[in-house]
Design an enzyme around this catalytic site. Structure first.
Site, mmCIF file in Angstrom:
data_model
loop_
_atom_site.group_PDB
_atom_site.id
_atom_site.type_symbol
_atom_site.label_atom_id
_atom_site.label_comp_id
_atom_site.label_asym_id
_atom_site.label_seq_id
_atom_site.Cartn_x
_atom_site.Cartn_y
_atom_site.Cartn_z
ATOM 1 N N GLU A 14 3.669 -2.183 -13.161
ATOM 2 C CA GLU A 14 5.070 -2.627 -13.325
ATOM 3 C C GLU A 14 5.998 -1.458 -13.635
ATOM 4 O O GLU A 14 6.879 -1.551 -14.483
ATOM 5 C CB GLU A 14 5.169 -3.732 -14.389
ATOM 6 C CG GLU A 14 4.569 -5.033 -13.904
ATOM 7 C CD GLU A 14 4.980 -6.236 -14.725
ATOM 8 O OE1 GLU A 14 6.088 -6.220 -15.290
ATOM 9 O OE2 GLU A 14 4.190 -7.184 -14.788
ATOM 10 N N TRP B 265 -2.153 -4.706 -4.893
ATOM 11 C CA TRP B 265 -2.204 -4.713 -6.364
ATOM 12 C C TRP B 265 -1.634 -6.004 -6.935
ATOM 13 O O TRP B 265 -0.900 -5.985 -7.918
ATOM 14 C CB TRP B 265 -1.453 -3.501 -6.954
ATOM 15 C CG TRP B 265 -1.834 -2.207 -6.329
ATOM 16 C CD1 TRP B 265 -1.085 -1.453 -5.476
ATOM 17 C CD2 TRP B 265 -3.085 -1.515 -6.483
ATOM 18 N NE1 TRP B 265 -1.786 -0.327 -5.083
ATOM 19 C CE2 TRP B 265 -3.017 -0.341 -5.689
ATOM 20 C CE3 TRP B 265 -4.252 -1.777 -7.203
ATOM 21 C CZ2 TRP B 265 -4.064 0.564 -5.597
ATOM 22 C CZ3 TRP B 265 -5.296 -0.878 -7.117
ATOM 23 C CH2 TRP B 265 -5.190 0.282 -6.319
ATOM 24 N N ASP C 94 12.963 -5.897 -15.324
ATOM 25 C CA ASP C 94 13.468 -5.599 -16.676
ATOM 26 C C ASP C 94 12.795 -6.500 -17.706
ATOM 27 O O ASP C 94 12.368 -6.052 -18.774
ATOM 28 C CB ASP C 94 14.990 -5.787 -16.746
ATOM 29 C CG ASP C 94 15.755 -4.654 -16.086
ATOM 30 O OD1 ASP C 94 15.136 -3.617 -15.786
ATOM 31 O OD2 ASP C 94 16.971 -4.817 -15.865
ATOM 32 N N PRO D 257 0.805 -1.223 0.000
ATOM 33 C CA PRO D 257 0.000 0.000 0.000
ATOM 34 C C PRO D 257 0.840 1.276 0.000
ATOM 35 O O PRO D 257 0.464 2.281 -0.611
ATOM 36 C CB PRO D 257 -0.828 -0.134 1.290
ATOM 37 C CG PRO D 257 -0.997 -1.609 1.472
ATOM 38 C CD PRO D 257 0.311 -2.194 0.999
ATOM 39 N N GLY E 197 -16.743 6.653 -33.636
ATOM 40 C CA GLY E 197 -17.696 7.701 -33.307
ATOM 41 C C GLY E 197 -18.574 7.321 -32.131
ATOM 42 O O GLY E 197 -18.109 6.776 -31.125
ATOM 43 N N GLY E 198 -19.873 7.596 -32.257
ATOM 44 C CA GLY E 198 -20.801 7.289 -31.172
ATOM 45 C C GLY E 198 -20.802 5.825 -30.808
ATOM 46 O O GLY E 198 -20.927 5.463 -29.636
ATOM 47 N N THR F 215 5.456 2.924 -13.396
ATOM 48 C CA THR F 215 4.763 3.953 -14.172
ATOM 49 C C THR F 215 5.685 4.475 -15.277
ATOM 50 O O THR F 215 6.909 4.331 -15.217
ATOM 51 C CB THR F 215 4.362 5.133 -13.281
ATOM 52 O OG1 THR F 215 5.559 5.788 -12.815
ATOM 53 C CG2 THR F 215 3.535 4.684 -12.091
#
Length: 386
Positions: A369, A163, A246, A133, A345-346, A371
């Site tokens: 992993e 997480w 890595d 946390p 689009g919509g 930011t």
């Protein structure tokens, strides 16, 4: 709606065969299930079992360790193909590979012989317990502690990880804990069996995407772990974690690229079918140029992670290139998925098409992993080091 398969130049015939197998499994077994499973938030354990039986969960590890003996260049392109069909599953494949890395790279021969056959056998699934946390990008802030018992045969682990993908579903937890006071040299790595007493899980996080990638807190309340399950030396945990990441960055880069490819395929197909003013919308220059930029972004992303993988396969330093790949590929995924929504689009804003899901799924690739701000720090430091 599907596009043309990504053009690949595989290094071996075996590599091409694996891509062909992956595409067949994705078309028949993964793609048809993905939308409904994501809507329901179901953990796809049966899908991981299928990939395991097909030999796709252990590709980058040596055959003598129970793996597929494939170069990273091949493994990552398999991950990309899976991501183009079902992103949560691709992330899970990358996470599982990450969990096996410490034992494969730093474990003793006895540990490798005892643990890896099951870890790489295709039936087990791992979780990677690094973040907490209050300890995300700052690994040195880890507070979960392993205290040795009086006879030295085992450790008591106490603390909470956050997480964690596969939490509550994994068969083992590759866990980084504090065994000393030094911020970076006081961490150690353990492989903790899932049936260990004293492990419990929080409620699944309610995320904006990747609903089938179950993420929870993992709590260790005095969990008793055999000392023989410490990987590497006491205090070596930080270097093990960073080395593993890595490689993990490349898994995320490949998955992000596959997600972007799926969004591009959807947008291109839609632009040929959707008509306005008497012709397909893809014929309008503004939209055709947008599609061209999307194609360029996906192709560039793929080239970036493949280059890093080739360096790794050649035994050359690749940390900076892995950070570049994670940054470039995840940024490309965010941009391409956003543009796919625009092309539709919509309709792109509705759940009738997967474009909105792709866009939501892309965002976390810029976060987990490491930011993308951390990736920029890694790149800049290595660049200025000369």
């Amino acid at each position: 709606m599907t596009g043309m398969p990504a053009e690949r130049l595989m290094p071996t015939e075996d590599g091409q065969d694996l891509i062909d197998l992956t595409r067949e499994i994705c078309a028949d077994q993964l793609a048809p299930k993905a939308s409904a499973a994501e809507a329901a938030g179901e953990f796809p354990r049966d899908t991981f079992a299928l990939l395991g039986k097909s030999g796709l969960l252990s590709l980058p590890y040596a055959e003598e360790l129970g793996g597929g003996g494939q170069p990273y260049e091949v493994y990552l392109q398999v991950v990309e193909e899976i991501a183009s069909a079902w992103m949560s599953v691709a992330v899970g494949v990358s996470v599982h590979s990450l969990t096996c890395y410490p034992v494969a790279a730093f474990g003793s021969q006895a540990q490798q012989e005892a643990l890896l056959p099951d870890m790489l056998g295709g039936e087990q699934l791992g979780a990677y317990c690094l973040s907490e946390p209050q300890a995300g990008s700052d690994v040195s802030a880890i507070s979960t502690r392993a205290t040795p018992e009086a006879d030295g045969s085992s450790y008591r682990v106490k603390g909470t990880k956050a997480w964690i993908s596969h939490a509550g579903h994994a068969d083992f937890y590759t866990t980084f804990v504090r065994t000393g006071e030094h911020p970076s040299k006081g961490l150690s790595c353990f492989v903790v069996p899932a049936d260990t007493d004293g492990i419990s899980f929080g409620a699944p996080e309610r995320k904006m995407g990747l609903s089938c990638d179950t993420v929870r807190q993992v709590s260790f309340d005095g969990a008793l772990v055999d000392a023989g399950r410490m990987v590497g030396e006491p205090g070596q945990g930080m270097s093990i974690a960073l080395s593993a990441l890595d490689s993990g960055w490349l898994g995320i880069a490949a998955a992000a690229t596959g997600l972007a490819q799926a969004a591009l395929d959807l947008a291109a197909s839609y632009s040929l079918e959707r008509q306005q003013f008497g012709r397909p919308i893809g014929e309008f220059q503004g939209l055709s140029f947008l599609l061209a930029d999307m194609e360029a972004a996906v192709t560039s992303a793929r080239a970036t992670y493949v280059h890093a993988a080739r360096l790794k396969d050649a035994g050359r330093p690749f940390s900076k290139q892995a950070a570049v790949a994670k940054l470039v590929c995840s940024d490309a995924a965010m941009r391409v998925t956003t543009d796919a929504v625009q092309v539709l689009g919509g309709y792109g804003y509705t759940q009738d098409f997967p474009a909105e899901r792709y866009m939501r799924e892309a965002k976390v690739t810029q976060i987990f992993e490491g930011t993308n701000q951390i990736q920029r720090l890694v790149i800049a430091r290595q660049l200025l080091r000369g």
